[in-house]
Design a protein around this motif. Structure first.
Motif, PDB file in Angstrom:
ATOM      1  N   VAL A  26      -0.185  -2.684   2.657  1.00  0.00           N
ATOM      2  CA  VAL A  26       0.720  -1.769   1.975  1.00  0.00           C
ATOM      3  C   VAL A  26       0.042  -1.243   0.718  1.00  0.00           C
ATOM      4  O   VAL A  26      -0.468  -2.032  -0.089  1.00  0.00           O
ATOM      5  CB  VAL A  26       2.039  -2.477   1.588  1.00  0.00           C
ATOM      6  CG1 VAL A  26       3.034  -1.474   1.013  1.00  0.00           C
ATOM      7  CG2 VAL A  26       2.635  -3.230   2.765  1.00  0.00           C
ATOM      8  N   THR A  48      -2.181  -1.149  10.990  1.00  0.00           N
ATOM      9  CA  THR A  48      -1.119  -0.354  10.365  1.00  0.00           C
ATOM     10  C   THR A  48      -1.264  -0.386   8.843  1.00  0.00           C
ATOM     11  O   THR A  48      -1.528  -1.442   8.258  1.00  0.00           O
ATOM     12  CB  THR A  48       0.271  -0.909  10.764  1.00  0.00           C
ATOM     13  OG1 THR A  48       0.412  -0.814  12.191  1.00  0.00           O
ATOM     14  CG2 THR A  48       1.397  -0.134  10.106  1.00  0.00           C
ATOM     15  N   LEU A  50       0.935   0.941   5.456  1.00  0.00           N
ATOM     16  CA  LEU A  50       2.172   1.524   4.932  1.00  0.00           C
ATOM     17  C   LEU A  50       1.918   2.041   3.524  1.00  0.00           C
ATOM     18  O   LEU A  50       1.205   1.399   2.743  1.00  0.00           O
ATOM     19  CB  LEU A  50       3.290   0.472   4.892  1.00  0.00           C
ATOM     20  CG  LEU A  50       3.561  -0.303   6.186  1.00  0.00           C
ATOM     21  CD1 LEU A  50       4.742  -1.253   5.990  1.00  0.00           C
ATOM     22  CD2 LEU A  50       3.819   0.651   7.338  1.00  0.00           C
ATOM     23  N   PHE A 116      10.048  -0.362   2.316  1.00  0.00           N
ATOM     24  CA  PHE A 116      10.070  -0.923   3.677  1.00  0.00           C
ATOM     25  C   PHE A 116      10.688  -2.313   3.622  1.00  0.00           C
ATOM     26  O   PHE A 116      10.229  -3.161   2.850  1.00  0.00           O
ATOM     27  CB  PHE A 116       8.638  -1.051   4.211  1.00  0.00           C
ATOM     28  CG  PHE A 116       7.861   0.232   4.245  1.00  0.00           C
ATOM     29  CD1 PHE A 116       7.852   1.028   5.375  1.00  0.00           C
ATOM     30  CD2 PHE A 116       7.130   0.649   3.131  1.00  0.00           C
ATOM     31  CE1 PHE A 116       7.123   2.210   5.413  1.00  0.00           C
ATOM     32  CE2 PHE A 116       6.401   1.825   3.151  1.00  0.00           C
ATOM     33  CZ  PHE A 116       6.400   2.614   4.300  1.00  0.00           C
TER      34      PHE A 116
END
Ligand code: ZN
Ligand code: FE
Length: 257
Positions: A26, A48, A50, A116
């Motif tokens: 993140v 991934t 974020l 999130f």
């Protein structure tokens, strides 16, 4: 799933969540700490990334990380990202290896800021809130209004109390000193300050922090409490309702040394 805070720059954290095989990060303002961690964990693939908002200390590492890993990037619909990203806003959700994330719009620090929230199986939930909610504090209002930030913090504060709040900066000690100036007799603030002072003496993060703890120590989640509102009113007589009290509290913090 394991949750790790990778320190970056002077006081940023890049949060990393991983299984035995996959990782998510993140707000990678810098690629170096993430690439170093990946090198030490060769069996784990970063798939991934974020992003909560557009500031460089949260996005500076994106291009290099994507080039190295081809990870998908998921960021705010209302802000410009330096790399192609899947855009998200209030009410959107997505799955990451069985973990469902909900997206919340939390304007204030920036206008398109998102957060999130997700609950890993058999673990306390996690909240990646960027520069919106800090432990014992909140982000500066660079783009949004006090009313927007108050509304954003209200919605985060309503999440489950066992949520692990993962803020993007280690500002806790200076925030707690301000919190004590607002509420000098709040025993929860005194206790949390001594706990966090010990953690920082050992170079340990003060985060994540439980949301239920934040409700007892964070003046920006407590601006409607009678004691907090009275202290703000004494500091600034223009504080007459919820929004003007929150605005005056934020201004008091800006000027606090
Ligand atoms: Zn920021
Ligand atoms: Fe930041």
């Amino acid at each position: 799933m394991k949750l790790i805070a990778l320190p970056a720059f002077a006081d940023n954290y890049i949060w990393l969540l991983h299984t035995h095989s996959h990782a998510l990060v993140v707000d990678p303002g810098d690629s170096a700490p993430v690439l170093a961690w990946l090198q030490q964990h060769p069996g784990v693939k970063l798939d991934t990334i974020l992003v909560t908002h557009h500031h460089a200390d949260h996005t500076g590492g994106l291009a290099e990380l994507v080039a190295h890993t081809q990870a998908r990037v998921m960021g705010p619909a209302l802000e410009t990202m330096p790399v192609p990203a899947q855009t998200l806003q209030q009410g959107d959700g997505f799955d990451w290896h069985g973990l469902r994330f909900d997206v919340h719009d939390v304007p204030g620090h920036t206008l398109g800021h998102i957060a999130f929230w997700g609950q890993p199986p058999d673990q306390d939930p996690v909240l990646f809130c960027g520069d919106t909610l800090f432990s014992a504090g909140c982000g500066r209002l660079f783009e949004g209004t006090p009313a927007q930030m108050l509304d954003s913090l209200d919605r985060l504060a309503a999440l489950p109390g066992n949520t692990r709040v993962c803020c993007a900066h280690e500002y806790t000690l200076s925030n707690l000193k301000f919190a004590l100036a607002v509420e000098p007799h709040n025993p929860a603030i005194q206790a949390h300050l001594s706990l966090c002072t010990r953690l920082r003496e050992h170079a340990q993060p003060t985060l994540p922090v439980a949301l239920q703890t934040e409700r007892t120590i964070n003046p920006f989640l407590r601006s409607r409490q009678a004691g907090v509102a009275a202290a703000v009113q004494q500091h600034d007589p223009r504080a007459v309702d919820d929004v003007s009290t929150f605005a005056a509290l934020r201004q008091w913090k800006n000027d606090f040394r």
